[in-house]
Design an enzyme around this catalytic site. Structure first.
Site, PDB file in Angstrom:
ATOM      1  N   HIS A  81       0.796  -1.233   0.000  1.00 53.76           N
ATOM      2  CA  HIS A  81       0.000   0.000   0.000  1.00 53.76           C
ATOM      3  C   HIS A  81       0.824   1.276   0.000  1.00 53.76           C
ATOM      4  CE1 HIS A  81      -4.089  -1.603   0.564  1.00 53.76           C
ATOM      5  NE2 HIS A  81      -3.491  -2.583   1.220  1.00 53.76           N
ATOM      6  N   LYS A 269      -7.614  14.558   3.869  1.00 52.16           N
ATOM      7  CA  LYS A 269      -6.808  13.334   3.832  1.00 52.16           C
ATOM      8  C   LYS A 269      -5.911  13.361   5.057  1.00 52.16           C
ATOM      9  CE  LYS A 269      -5.461  14.528  -0.303  1.00 52.16           C
ATOM     10  NZ  LYS A 269      -5.640  13.231  -0.968  1.00 52.16           N
ATOM     11  N   ARG A 270      -5.271  12.227   5.388  1.00 57.58           N
ATOM     12  CA  ARG A 270      -4.322  12.242   6.495  1.00 57.58           C
ATOM     13  C   ARG A 270      -3.255  13.322   6.256  1.00 57.58           C
ATOM     14  NH1 ARG A 270      -4.725   8.105  10.453  1.00 57.58           N
ATOM     15  NH2 ARG A 270      -3.004   9.321  11.285  1.00 57.58           N
ATOM     16  N   LYS A 275       1.835  14.310   1.019  1.00 58.03           N
ATOM     17  CA  LYS A 275       0.539  14.734   0.463  1.00 58.03           C
ATOM     18  C   LYS A 275       0.504  16.246   0.198  1.00 58.03           C
ATOM     19  CE  LYS A 275      -2.121  10.953   2.613  1.00 58.03           C
ATOM     20  NZ  LYS A 275      -3.051  10.414   1.595  1.00 58.03           N
ATOM     21  N   THR A 379      -7.875   7.163  -2.504  1.00 58.29           N
ATOM     22  CA  THR A 379      -9.261   6.770  -2.748  1.00 58.29           C
ATOM     23  C   THR A 379     -10.164   7.994  -2.594  1.00 58.29           C
ATOM     24  OG1 THR A 379      -9.500   6.103  -0.436  1.00 58.29           O
ATOM     25  CG2 THR A 379      -9.019   4.363  -2.054  1.00 58.29           C
ATOM     26  N   LYS A 383     -13.683   9.265  -4.650  1.00 59.99           N
ATOM     27  CA  LYS A 383     -14.936   9.725  -4.029  1.00 59.99           C
ATOM     28  C   LYS A 383     -15.341  11.084  -4.618  1.00 59.99           C
ATOM     29  CE  LYS A 383     -13.212   7.694   0.247  1.00 59.99           C
ATOM     30  NZ  LYS A 383     -12.554   8.053   1.539  1.00 59.99           N
TER      31      LYS A 383
HETATM   32  C1  LIG Z   1     -11.257   8.249   1.762  1.00 62.47           C
HETATM   33  C2  LIG Z   1     -10.754   8.621   3.096  1.00 62.47           C
HETATM   34  C3  LIG Z   1      -9.376   8.703   3.315  1.00 62.47           C
HETATM   35  C4  LIG Z   1      -8.358   8.494   2.208  1.00 62.47           C
HETATM   36  O1  LIG Z   1      -8.210   9.719   1.518  1.00 62.47           O
HETATM   37  P1  LIG Z   1      -6.989   9.963   0.498  1.00 62.47           P
HETATM   38  O2  LIG Z   1      -7.284  11.311  -0.087  1.00 62.47           O
HETATM   39  O3  LIG Z   1      -7.090   8.883  -0.538  1.00 62.47           O
HETATM   40  O4  LIG Z   1      -5.748   9.914   1.280  1.00 62.47           O
HETATM   41  C5  LIG Z   1      -8.917   9.050   4.574  1.00 62.47           C
HETATM   42  N1  LIG Z   1      -9.777   9.296   5.590  1.00 62.47           N
HETATM   43  C6  LIG Z   1     -11.131   9.236   5.413  1.00 62.47           C
HETATM   44  C7  LIG Z   1     -12.034   9.540   6.566  1.00 62.47           C
HETATM   45  C8  LIG Z   1     -11.661   8.898   4.168  1.00 62.47           C
HETATM   46  O5  LIG Z   1     -13.006   8.831   3.999  1.00 62.47           O
END
Ligand SMILES: *Cc1c(COP(=O)(O)O)cnc(C)c1O
Length: 534
Positions: A81, A269-270, A275, A379, A383
């Site tokens: 990952h 995101k985290r 990032k 991911t 979304k």
């Molecule tokens: C989808 C999601 C992530 C992952 O987000 P990325 O932009 O792909 O890093 C992290 N935290 C939550 C709560 C999410 O719904």
């Protein structure tokens, strides 16, 4: 404790699988185990399962080593990952030996067998050394998983390619057939149907069926409707209604007032340096300075609300400091009447799935701005595309595949490529050069350094500023000018409401591939070699 947790869950799962598939049998024929179940090692965390299954087979059921190894390698596969080497677990052998002495013995034997196998294949001695599963006091769990299972996959095309070319190159040279790709997906039940009922109803109306919920590629049927102004206007109305709803949600949950007649621009995101939340906040600071100084004329300003959401690991100092900076920029901007109605920033606390379900459907522009070659897949990007946001992003992770599918005209691409990043590392990257070269960047960093966002305290952000100017491992400064450059393109398109929403419809129509149902079909097809339950 972490290793204890990993071992506990993995051991319980393996014993449970034997109990379930061979009920009441004292002497089960475990050579059939891989026909009944496969374990998809989800990152390096459960990799201790490989020596645990060996131990169960040999010590509890009396199999010889070779039979146990044949069962084990057929039972496990590994999903990687990450591309960051520091995120691949390496356990101290001394720690494993203390908690799980038998497992360390087995790992030692696996490593010896592996080295002999490589030698027999004619692999050079120094390469064998580089590939060691167990060397010195280190046990490399990703290498154990790669050798101990049948398949290894990355989670986006670019990521799987980089695994083969860089991170696990030696392994892919020796075992090319082990490597495959399964691009991630998100569940349309949660992230479209539940999160965005207004858009879901419009999709069902446009397609004349609700079957898209379990067959997301049907979204492709919306493509012709992007040319239908009436449909695009309905889509725009859905987005407006979602924005309005989020304003209410934010008032209830966070007590903040949001101007819904602004561009909703989101980065959730985290919090991690790769990032590049830093890139976004520096751009916000630069825009703030330009509005305040009158450098941009009032009529040229696209009013914007920037939403951040991010959690950081408790010990990750620069990440925590970045969150503090965003909060302080938010505070300074919201109390400055010179930018009122033109720019607002909110650091929404406790980013979690509930917030994602509320904020993503209301977002018009989303940020996927990691340094190229560092985001395995992402991911969040999927979304947003499925909920009709346009993306500003780098050629990284699944962004590459999203852009290919939605069309280059419907995606705001900027920044260095993987090859350009590698060339910079090779040439000795110097962030200060970029600071000197772009006055907007210099001004933004100077405002962080001079105490503007820390009540005059010039030391508050010095670790962050020093990192930017002297290290900047993820090259935020090198991509800053390109990032600012694409903003004018974004704002010009946003001024044309119909065209913006047309492109958003095309994002929805062409993102059906990013369903987790398709991911599962790829796992069934490429790795598990079986079909879905009828
Ligand atoms: C989808 C999601 C992530 C992952 O987000 P990325 O932009 O792909 O890093 C992290 N935290 C939550 C709560 C999410 O719904």
């Amino acid at each position: 404790m972490r290793l204890e947790q990993q071992y506990f869950f993995v051991s319980a799962s393996l014993h449970d699988a034997i109990r379930v598939f061979y009920p009441g049998q004292d002497k089960p024929d475990l050579t059939t185990f891989p026909d009944k179940i496969v374990f998809q090692l989800n990152d390096t965390h459960p990799v201790i399962g490989i020596p645990e299954l060996m131990r169960i087979l040999i010590d509890e059921y009396g199999y010889d080593w070779d039979t146990a190894w044949s069962i084990t390698t057929k039972t496990f596969n590994y999903t990687c990952h990450t591309l960051l080497p520091e995120a691949l677990e390496v356990w101290p052998a001394s720690l494993i030996g203390e908690l799980l002495p038998r497992h360390l013995e087995i790992i030692e034997k696996i490593n010896a067998q592996f080295e002999a196998e490589l030698k027999a294949k004619g692999v050079a001695a120094d390469t064998i050394k580089d590939m060691a599963i167990y060397t010195g006091d280190a046990v490399r769990m990703a290498y154990l998983a790669t050798y101990g299972g049948s398949h290894v996959n990355g989670v986006a095309e670019l990521h799987s390619q980089l695994l083969k070319d860089v991170t696990l190159k030696n392994f892919s040279d020796v075992y090319p057939d082990k490597f495959t790709n399964v691009t991630n997906g998100v569940t349309p039940r949660r992230f479209v149907k539940l999160a965005n009922p207004r858009l879901s109803d419009l999709i069902t109306e446009g397609l004349g069926t609700d079957k898209w919920v379990s067959d997301l590629e049907l979204l492709k049927g919306l493509e012709p409707l992007a040319a239908d102004d009436e449909f695009v206007k309905k889509f725009a109305a859905v987005k407006k209604a979602n924005k309005h709803a989020f304003v209410g949600f934010a008032k209830d949950h966070y007590g903040i007032d949001i101007d819904e007649n602004t561009l909703f621009n989101t980065m959730v995101k985290r919090l991690h340096e790769y990032k590049r939340q830093s890139l976004k906040i520096l751009a916000v600071i630069s825009t703030y300075a330009d509005i305040k100084s009158g450098k941009v004329k009032a009529e040229d300003i696209t009013p914007r609300t920037v939403f951040f959401g991010a959690k950081a690991a408790p010990g990750y100092y620069l990440a925590k400091m970045t969150i503090e900076l965003i909060n302080n920029v938010s505070r300074v901007i919201s109390s400055d009447s010179a930018v009122k109605g033109k720019l607002a920033v909110h650091m929404l606390p406790n980013y979690n799935v509930e917030m994602a379900q509320n904020l993503i459907p209301a977002t018009e522009l989303d940020e996927q701005i990691s340094q190229a070659g560092k985001e395995a897949s992402g991911t969040g990007n999927m979304k947003f595309a499925l909920n009709g946001a346009l993306t500003v992003g780098t050629l990284d992770g699944a962004n590459v595949e999203i852009r290919e599918r939605v069309g280059a005209d419907n995606f705001f691409l900027f920044g260095m490529t993987v090859d350009e990043v590698e060339a910079q590392y090779a040439n000795g990257y110097d962030p200060a050069k970029y600071y000197e070269a772009d006055p907007r960047l210099k001004q933004a960093i100077d405002l962080v350094a001079d105490g503007t966002f820390s009540n005059g305290d010039r030391n508050a952000y010095s670790p962050l500023v020093a990192d930017w100017l002297t290290k900047d491992w993820f090259m935020t400064l090198a991509d800053f000018s390109a990032y600012m450059g694409i903003q004018s393109e974004i704002e010009a398109l946003y001024a044309d409401e119909l065209e913006w929403n047309r492109k958003a419809v095309l994002n929805v129509a062409n993102s059906g591939y990013f369903s987790s149902d398709r991911s599962m079909e790829d796992y069934l097809d490429r790795i598990w070699h079986t079909g879905p339950l009828a």
